[in-house]
Design a protein around this motif. Structure first.
Motif, PDB file in Angstrom:
ATOM      1  N   SER A   1      -4.262  -7.178   3.667  1.00 39.70           N
ATOM      2  CA  SER A   1      -3.986  -5.747   3.848  1.00 39.70           C
ATOM      3  C   SER A   1      -3.257  -5.861   5.203  1.00 39.70           C
ATOM      4  O   SER A   1      -3.389  -6.822   6.085  1.00 39.70           O
TER       5      SER A   1
ATOM      6  N   GLU B   1     -14.083   2.427  -5.548  1.00 40.68           N
ATOM      7  CA  GLU B   1     -12.797   2.409  -4.722  1.00 40.68           C
ATOM      8  C   GLU B   1     -13.233   1.868  -3.581  1.00 40.68           C
ATOM      9  O   GLU B   1     -14.525   1.576  -3.149  1.00 40.68           O
TER      10      GLU B   1
ATOM     11  N   ASP C   1     -11.767   0.974   0.474  1.00 40.01           N
ATOM     12  CA  ASP C   1     -10.392   1.134   1.522  1.00 40.01           C
ATOM     13  C   ASP C   1     -10.368  -0.012   2.296  1.00 40.01           C
ATOM     14  O   ASP C   1     -11.431  -0.318   2.988  1.00 40.01           O
TER      15      ASP C   1
ATOM     16  N   GLY D   1      -4.628   2.995   5.132  1.00 39.15           N
ATOM     17  CA  GLY D   1      -4.082   3.444   3.533  1.00 39.15           C
ATOM     18  C   GLY D   1      -3.959   2.626   2.521  1.00 39.15           C
ATOM     19  O   GLY D   1      -3.333   2.911   1.500  1.00 39.15           O
ATOM     20  N   THR D   2      -4.519   1.334   2.425  1.00 43.33           N
ATOM     21  CA  THR D   2      -4.466   0.541   1.344  1.00 43.33           C
ATOM     22  C   THR D   2      -5.867   0.866   0.635  1.00 43.33           C
ATOM     23  O   THR D   2      -6.880   0.648   1.071  1.00 43.33           O
ATOM     24  N   LEU D   3      -5.633   1.087  -0.793  1.00 42.35           N
ATOM     25  CA  LEU D   3      -6.795   1.463  -1.342  1.00 42.35           C
ATOM     26  C   LEU D   3      -6.863   0.634  -2.708  1.00 42.35           C
ATOM     27  O   LEU D   3      -5.829   0.216  -3.422  1.00 42.35           O
TER      28      LEU D   3
ATOM     29  N   GLN E   1      -8.799   0.279  -6.352  1.00 41.72           N
ATOM     30  CA  GLN E   1      -9.441   0.924  -7.297  1.00 41.72           C
ATOM     31  C   GLN E   1      -9.842   0.294  -8.643  1.00 41.72           C
ATOM     32  O   GLN E   1      -9.169  -0.709  -9.155  1.00 41.72           O
TER      33      GLN E   1
ATOM     34  N   TYR F   1      -0.551   1.184  -1.729  1.00 42.96           N
ATOM     35  CA  TYR F   1      -0.129   1.187  -0.264  1.00 42.96           C
ATOM     36  C   TYR F   1       1.120   2.030  -0.189  1.00 42.96           C
ATOM     37  O   TYR F   1       2.176   1.400  -0.464  1.00 42.96           O
TER      38      TYR F   1
END
Length: 808
Positions: A562, A656, A658, A662-664, A666, A693
């Motif tokens: 990330s 989910e 984190d 803002g990198t997620l 799922q 992202y």
């Protein structure tokens, strides 16, 4: 001189008895001639020298014949190709792991024959993919088929194995541990300590530096990447990877150099401390026979120094070699024994002539230098010892590795002076890491820097097209001529030294222009610290998302880094050795942690490499499907997860994570109610992950098949659309349905598949499906590792052949 001649004659007798080659008998002639040259000649002297040498040779012949099995002994090879057998044995050497397979050397073999156990002579070399950890001294029960070793590519493999007492080989089969109430012998406990040190180094050092350090310090070569091993061979430095007299000779030179600076020659403390350090190192390596032999050779050199009779060191070496051969005549053909004897002999005979030559050259350079440069006597001693030992073992090294290195001398001059410092740093790192990896980190960084220098120099020279020339083993008479010429060097030097016409320097004159100062001692630590700090700065995260789909062969392995520096590893491929090397190539050298490990499903091509990963890194969390599975691989995985003491999360659709900035991440599969009754429930309930992202998204589809694809398009179609798709199940025809491809609508699809894999992945039908949607398809076996880099708006693609950018 008598002892020297008789020892050489005994060894020649053993060699002649084993080979019937007159070349062994011919070696007696130069020994006798040399004896007459250095002793006062008389008829009595000649008679004693000839008669004693012939008697020693006859004793050598008898010693070899006594070492052979008796005619009525049962050899394990009697059961070769006779169908399945069951045998109990002891693992007699530390196992060597080559990635997916492990080699076990079995001794004390007892075969179950007609309901009773029969003890047999000979050893068995077993190659197994059993993922469990085996150690020296383990008692095992093997069931399988024994085979006779076969020659290949002109190499007499059966004879090579027979020199170690191996007459049977086996592949796969089943293994069970056997318990024993007998107390473990000292060497078993030492081997366990050696394994603990090996694991400690693996936890704190990245690859390939970690494997190189473990090989140099502990003799553990199984984890070395193939490309690194080839680089050592091409530069003529492959002998560094096996602990022998060269290793210990360089170590002894460094220890003596340091102790002489600190203690001087008072009370011969430098010799006693040197002996103690030598055998402590032998204990550190587990007291394996090759190390013990090398330590005995080095000890004879130190004892000769203690007696003040260094001129008798060749006699002591010859006698020690004869004693070892008398205990086990087969040792005469082992490369480690030959290198140990020759390396120490080279240091004894060539050290002083070479040091005088190097000192003279250095004096000439410094005379014309604009500044009075400080000269380290320690570095000069280590360089001299390294060159002397390398020159002595060159024919054996070239014959063993079938290569003559054109750049070998230059590479040796650039790397060998740093070897003792790398070994000392690695030893301190390993011992400290046993207690605390955090405390060991600064030491590990120093070890990393020194081994990185050695590896980079070797790889740089190995990359030259003319670095080495393939050659056959040198002719025996050529080898004899080489060593005769080499032996003449010290004789010529002593004769030249006797001509004291007042023009030649006497003593250790390097101290005249090599005066030490505070700056001289402070400069190396300052330079080391500065280099490490800059390396850490340059390897810091660059505030972009990096996704690397690694070329691990037939399997999956994905590294996500990330923008904030968090790391997620999805699967580990089939080969832990290869996976760790590739993962470490992407990680900062100082970071030995992985935040999240995802095991999508427990098949060997995804889970096998994670067995090594979970032992080498600090793992924050393990994510895996809640699947009931049986088999040795999964049981070993669960055991190592338990030992790692990390959080374990059962993957379920809707979870989910984190990763920051803002990198997620799922999880889209498996569902709360896992699929059942499908073609392969294990594949279809694999963990499917979507990573986003900014405007860029990735879908990692594990090995799901058409049934799971239908379930996903029915329940999660709105979130499937992604810029990059890791194609499910390596491009198998059972996956990548047209409906699934349309739902994902990837711009780029990546297939992780091995070259010439037996499954035909990716399937031509699947290739046509992606081509019909104008999706760009990349395959790891063709492009190598594929790295995607994005700032959330632009996507850059890096392969081993090219780099480019594409709109998301």
């Amino acid at each position: 001189m008598w002892v020297f001649a008789f020892s050489c004659a005994f060894i020649a007798g053993v060699g002649f008895a084993a080979t019937r080659d007159p070349a062994w008998a011919a070696t007696l002639c130069p020994v006798l001639c040399f004896g007459l040259l250095v002793t006062r000649w008389s008829r009595a002297t000649l008679l004693i020298l000839v008669a004693g040498s012939l008697l020693a040779a006859v004793l050598g012949v008898q010693a070899y014949e006594r070492s052979l099995p008796a005619a009525d002994d049962v050899i394990v090879s009697a059961y070769n190709e006779s169908g399945p057998v069951a045998l109990e044995a002891i693992i007699c050497e530390e196992p060597e792991s080559g990635g997916r397979y492990t080699s076990l050397l079995l001794d004390n073999v007892r075969v179950t024959d007609a309901g009773r156990r029969v003890g047999v002579d000979g050893r068995v070399l077993l190659t197994t993919s059993d993922p469990r950890q085996f150690h020296y001294g383990d008692a095992v029960l093997f069931r399988g088929i024994l085979e006779t070793p076969r020659a290949f590519d002109g190499f007499d493999y059966p004879r090579y194995l027979a020199l170690s007492g191996v007459y049977s080989t086996a592949f796969q089969g089943s293994l069970e541990f056997r318990t024993s109430d007998e107390p473990k012998p000292l060497r078993v406990r030492l081997a366990a300590a050696n394994s603990a040190l090996d694991s400690a180094l693996a936890r704190v050092l990245p690859e390939p530096e970690g494997s190189v350090a473990r090989s140099l310090l502990l003799g553990r070569r199984g984890s070395l990447p193939d490309e690194v091993r080839d680089a050592f061979a091409r530069t003529g430095t492959a002998h560094l990877l096996a602990i022998s007299g060269l290793h210990l000779g360089i170590i002894v030179a460094a220890i003596l150099g340091i102790l002489l600076i600190l203690l001087g020659r008072r009370y011969y403390l430098y010799v006693w401390i040197g002996l103690a350090a030598l055998w402590v190192y032998a204990l550190l390596t587990g007291m394996n026979p090759p190390v013990v032999r090398a330590a005995m050779m080095a000890s004879t050199f130190l004892l000769a120094e203690l007696a003040g009779r260094q001129k008798h060191a060749p006699t002591a070496l010859a006698f020690a070699a004869a004693v070892m051969v008398s205990v086990d005549p087969r040792v005469l053909w082992t490369v480690s024994f030959q290198m140990s004897v020759l390396a120490m002999g080279g240091i004894v005979l060539l050290f002083h002539p070479l040091r005088a030559l190097l000192e003279s050259m250095l004096r000439g350079i410094l005379t014309h230098a604009p500044l009075a440069l400080p000269v380290s006597n320690l570095m000069l001693d280590v360089t001299t010892a390294s060159l002397a030992a390398t020159a002595a073992i060159w024919p054996i090294s070239a014959g063993t590795f079938s290569q003559f290195s054109v750049v070998g001398v230059v590479v040796s001059l650039l790397t060998l002076p740093f070897l003792p410092f790398a070994l000392a740093s690695a030893a301190m790192t390993a011992v400290t890491a046993l207690f605390s990896t955090s405390v060991a980190a600064p030491l590990a960084w120093t070890t990393w820097l020194l081994t990185t220098y050695i590896v980079k120099v070797i790889e740089s020279f190995a990359g030259l097209p003319w670095a080495s020339v393939t050659m056959c083993a040198p002719e025996k008479w050529g080898v004899v001529a080489y060593y005769v010429t080499l032996s003449a060097v010290p004789l010529a030097w002593h004769a030249w030294q006797g001509r004291d016409d007042g023009t030649q320097p006497r003593g250790n004159s390097s101290r005249e222009y090599g005066r030490s100062s505070t700056l001289h001692y402070a400069l190396p630590p300052l330079l080391l610290t500065t280099t490490i700090v800059w390396a850490m700065v340059l390897s810091a995260p660059d505030a972009r998302l990096h996704v690397s789909i690694l070329d691990v062969g037939q399997g999956d392995c994905i590294v996500v880094q990330s923008p904030s520096g968090r790391t997620v590893l999805i699967d580990g491929g089939p080969d832990g050795r290869r996976t760790c090397a590739l993962v470490d190539g992407l990680r900062p050298f100082w970071d030995r942690t992985i935040d999240v490990v995802v095991a999508t499903h427990p098949h060997a091509d995804h889970l096998g490499g994670l067995l090594s990963v979970i032992q080498r890194y600090g793992i924050g969390m393990v994510v895996e499907p809640a699947i009931q599975c049986e088999g040795a691989l999964y049981e070993e995985w669960r055991a190592r997860v338990t030992d790692a003491d990390c959080d374990v999360v059962s993957a379920t659709r809707g979870q989910e994570m984190d990763l920051g900035d803002g990198t997620l991440l799922q999880i889209l599969n498996p569902a709360e109610m896992p699929l059942s009754g499908t073609n392969d429930d294990m594949d279809n309930n694999g963990v499917v992950i979507r990573l986003t992202y900014g405007d860029v998204s990735f879908l990692f589809a594990a090995d799901i098949r058409a049934e799971a694809e239908r379930a996903l398009t029915g329940h999660a179609a709105s979130v499937l659309r992604s810029n990059v798709l890791k194609v499910p199940h390596h491009g198998s025809e059972s996956s990548s349905s047209e409906r699934f491809i349309a739902a994902v609508a990837p711009g780029i699809a990546v297939v992780s598949a091995g070259e010439d894999n037996p499954y035909g992945h990716p399937h031509p039908v699947v290739l046509e499906r992606y081509a019909a949607t104008a999706t760009e398809l990349l395959v790891t076996c063709a492009t190598g590792t594929i790295e995607f880099v994005t700032d959330g708006a632009t996507l850059w693609i890096h392969t081993e052949n090219a780099a480019r950018q594409t709109p998301p």
